[in-house]
Design an enzyme around this catalytic site. Structure first.
Site, PDB file in Angstrom:
ATOM      1  N   ASN A 189      15.782 -14.356   8.826  1.00  0.00           N
ATOM      2  CA  ASN A 189      15.229 -13.673  10.096  1.00  0.00           C
ATOM      3  C   ASN A 189      14.112 -14.245  10.241  1.00  0.00           C
ATOM      4  O   ASN A 189      13.086 -13.801   9.680  1.00  0.00           O
ATOM      5  CB  ASN A 189      15.429 -12.301   9.741  1.00  0.00           C
ATOM      6  CG  ASN A 189      14.623 -11.359  10.874  1.00  0.00           C
ATOM      7  OD1 ASN A 189      14.563 -12.216  11.846  1.00  0.00           O
ATOM      8  ND2 ASN A 189      14.427 -10.315  10.371  1.00  0.00           N
ATOM      9  N   LYS A 230      12.222 -13.953  12.933  1.00  0.00           N
ATOM     10  CA  LYS A 230      11.408 -13.098  13.562  1.00  0.00           C
ATOM     11  C   LYS A 230      10.684 -13.710  14.768  1.00  0.00           C
ATOM     12  O   LYS A 230      11.661 -14.779  15.237  1.00  0.00           O
ATOM     13  CB  LYS A 230      10.359 -12.183  12.647  1.00  0.00           C
ATOM     14  CG  LYS A 230      11.158 -11.621  11.646  1.00  0.00           C
ATOM     15  CD  LYS A 230      10.138 -10.802  10.711  1.00  0.00           C
ATOM     16  CE  LYS A 230      11.018 -10.272   9.450  1.00  0.00           C
ATOM     17  NZ  LYS A 230      10.189  -9.281   8.780  1.00  0.00           N
ATOM     18  N   HIS A 276      17.181  -3.398  12.694  1.00  0.00           N
ATOM     19  CA  HIS A 276      16.044  -3.778  11.837  1.00  0.00           C
ATOM     20  C   HIS A 276      14.839  -2.737  12.008  1.00  0.00           C
ATOM     21  O   HIS A 276      14.869  -2.149  13.004  1.00  0.00           O
ATOM     22  CB  HIS A 276      15.685  -5.185  12.302  1.00  0.00           C
ATOM     23  CG  HIS A 276      14.632  -5.854  11.293  1.00  0.00           C
ATOM     24  ND1 HIS A 276      13.176  -5.483  11.287  1.00  0.00           N
ATOM     25  CD2 HIS A 276      14.781  -6.717  10.356  1.00  0.00           C
ATOM     26  CE1 HIS A 276      12.658  -5.893  10.261  1.00  0.00           C
ATOM     27  NE2 HIS A 276      13.511  -6.800   9.707  1.00  0.00           N
ATOM     28  N   GLU A 296      11.822  -3.185  12.383  1.00  0.00           N
ATOM     29  CA  GLU A 296      10.659  -3.438  13.061  1.00  0.00           C
ATOM     30  C   GLU A 296      11.243  -2.980  14.599  1.00  0.00           C
ATOM     31  O   GLU A 296      10.610  -2.631  15.580  1.00  0.00           O
ATOM     32  CB  GLU A 296      10.369  -4.834  13.193  1.00  0.00           C
ATOM     33  CG  GLU A 296       9.487  -5.335  11.698  1.00  0.00           C
ATOM     34  CD  GLU A 296       9.631  -6.663  11.230  1.00  0.00           C
ATOM     35  OE1 GLU A 296      10.042  -7.635  12.204  1.00  0.00           O
ATOM     36  OE2 GLU A 296       9.308  -7.021  10.184  1.00  0.00           O
ATOM     37  N   GLU A 343      17.100  -2.372   3.421  1.00  0.00           N
ATOM     38  CA  GLU A 343      15.805  -2.955   3.519  1.00  0.00           C
ATOM     39  C   GLU A 343      14.766  -1.448   3.389  1.00  0.00           C
ATOM     40  O   GLU A 343      14.407  -1.053   4.641  1.00  0.00           O
ATOM     41  CB  GLU A 343      15.801  -3.645   5.038  1.00  0.00           C
ATOM     42  CG  GLU A 343      16.603  -4.885   5.054  1.00  0.00           C
ATOM     43  CD  GLU A 343      15.885  -5.912   5.941  1.00  0.00           C
ATOM     44  OE1 GLU A 343      15.622  -6.863   5.369  1.00  0.00           O
ATOM     45  OE2 GLU A 343      15.324  -5.782   7.119  1.00  0.00           O
ATOM     46  N   GLY A 349       8.006  -7.314   4.762  1.00  0.00           N
ATOM     47  CA  GLY A 349       6.579  -8.304   4.913  1.00  0.00           C
ATOM     48  C   GLY A 349       5.424  -7.910   4.355  1.00  0.00           C
ATOM     49  O   GLY A 349       4.241  -8.276   4.540  1.00  0.00           O
ATOM     50  N   SER A 357      10.893  -8.590   1.207  1.00  0.00           N
ATOM     51  CA  SER A 357       9.804  -9.554   0.083  1.00  0.00           C
ATOM     52  C   SER A 357      10.699 -10.341  -0.808  1.00  0.00           C
ATOM     53  O   SER A 357      10.288 -10.498  -2.114  1.00  0.00           O
ATOM     54  CB  SER A 357       8.848  -8.648  -0.425  1.00  0.00           C
ATOM     55  OG  SER A 357       7.965  -8.278   0.358  1.00  0.00           O
TER      56      SER A 357
HETATM   57  P1  PGA Z   1      10.558 -10.204   4.484  1.00  0.00           P
HETATM   58  O1  PGA Z   1      11.444  -9.759   5.753  1.00  0.00           O
HETATM   59  O2  PGA Z   1      11.224 -10.928   3.653  1.00  0.00           O
HETATM   60  O3  PGA Z   1       9.430 -11.006   5.264  1.00  0.00           O
HETATM   61  O4  PGA Z   1       9.964  -9.024   3.668  1.00  0.00           O
HETATM   62  C1  PGA Z   1      12.598  -9.122   5.682  1.00  0.00           C
HETATM   63  C2  PGA Z   1      13.207  -8.597   6.911  1.00  0.00           C
HETATM   64  O5  PGA Z   1      12.432  -8.255   7.731  1.00  0.00           O
HETATM   65  O6  PGA Z   1      14.528  -8.597   7.008  1.00  0.00           O
END
Ligand code: PGA
Length: 255
Positions: A9, A11, A95, A97, A167, A173, A212
């Protein structure tokens, strides 16, 4: 046997050129028939270029988000129909976000899942609790509510048509991943729930962990009994790191 699926992903990262450079390197690293299913989800602006590079390879590409309506007055958005034009086979739905920054609620997510499935694509449905909810012992009830609404009315004939990503919001993140035991505990509950909701086939739906994931911890997650892959943000921006994570999925499966 559930084939592991590892999803990048990106982003809001990467120009078209950066995306192409990444893919050229990933194609060098990945064998013709990787044991792991690989999916790359770029920004909508890079979808066409990504499709051009990946067409005819074993690597799939997907959308990070798209509206379920085929067209309409949605300034700034893209529709599922528009991203399908670029050959996507997957779409990330729900997601955290999108939930937190763009106000997506479970009902809209349900419409996205429904539209994605009806179009013959695979939704990667993300569920997860906040740190506060976890501390208050509400992790499962939160996740269950997300599932109940997002999958309302869904009939699943083929378990490979749905991917679930657990998640935990606080791990995304932040560099602080969940404890593998907690991820396994949640994945096992998700699998039980899927089995009850969809029958025996439901238990075959692949469940990813996300939050992460990096090359250093990938094996710990991807070797868990009920975790069948990872949804990777930050560590998916570099092709070598993404490929190492994918290899963790294979290594994690070795007896
Ligand atoms: P990350 O993001 O690996 O940077 O923690 C995971 C995600 O948003 O799916």
């Amino acid at each position: 046997m559930r084939r592991p699926v590892v999803v990048a992903n990106w982003k809001m990262h990467k120009s078209v050129q950066d995306a192409e450079r990444f893919l050229r390197r990933l194609l060098e690293l990945a064998p013709q028939r990787p044991q792991v299913e690989l999916v790359v989800c770029p920004s909508a602006t890079a979808l066409q270029a990504v499709g051009r590079v990946l067409a005819g390879t074993k690597i799939a590409w997907g959308a990070q988000s798209a509206r379920p309506e085929p067209e309409g007055a949605f300034t700034g958005e893209v529709s599922l129909t528009q991203v399908i034009e670029h050959g996507v086979t997957h779409m990330i739905c729900g997601h955290s976000e999108r939930r937190a920054l763009f106000g997506e609620d479970n009902r809209l997510i349900a419409r996205k899942v429904e539209a994605t499935l009806s179009a013959g694509l695979v939704p990667i449905l993300c569920v997860g609790e906040t740190l506060d909810q976890r501390r208050h012992g509400e992790a499962w009830s939160m996740v269950e509510e997300q599932l109940v609404v997002a999958l309302h009315g869904v009939e699943l004939e083929d378990p490979s048509r749905l991917v679930l990503a657990y998640e935990p919001v606080w791990a995304i993140g932040t560099g602080v991943a969940a404890q593998p035991d907690d991820a396994q505990d949640m994945a096992a509950r998700l699998r039980r729930w899927l089995g009850e909701r969809f029958g025996a086939g439901g238990g075959e739906v692949r469940i990813q962990y996300g939050g992460s994931v990096k090359p250093e911890n990938a094996r710990a997650f991807l070797g868990l009994a009920d975790v069948d892959g990872a949804l990777v943000g930050g560590a998916s921006l570099d092709p070598d790191s993404f490929w190492k994570i994918a290899q963790g999925a294979v290594a994690g499966r070795q007896p």
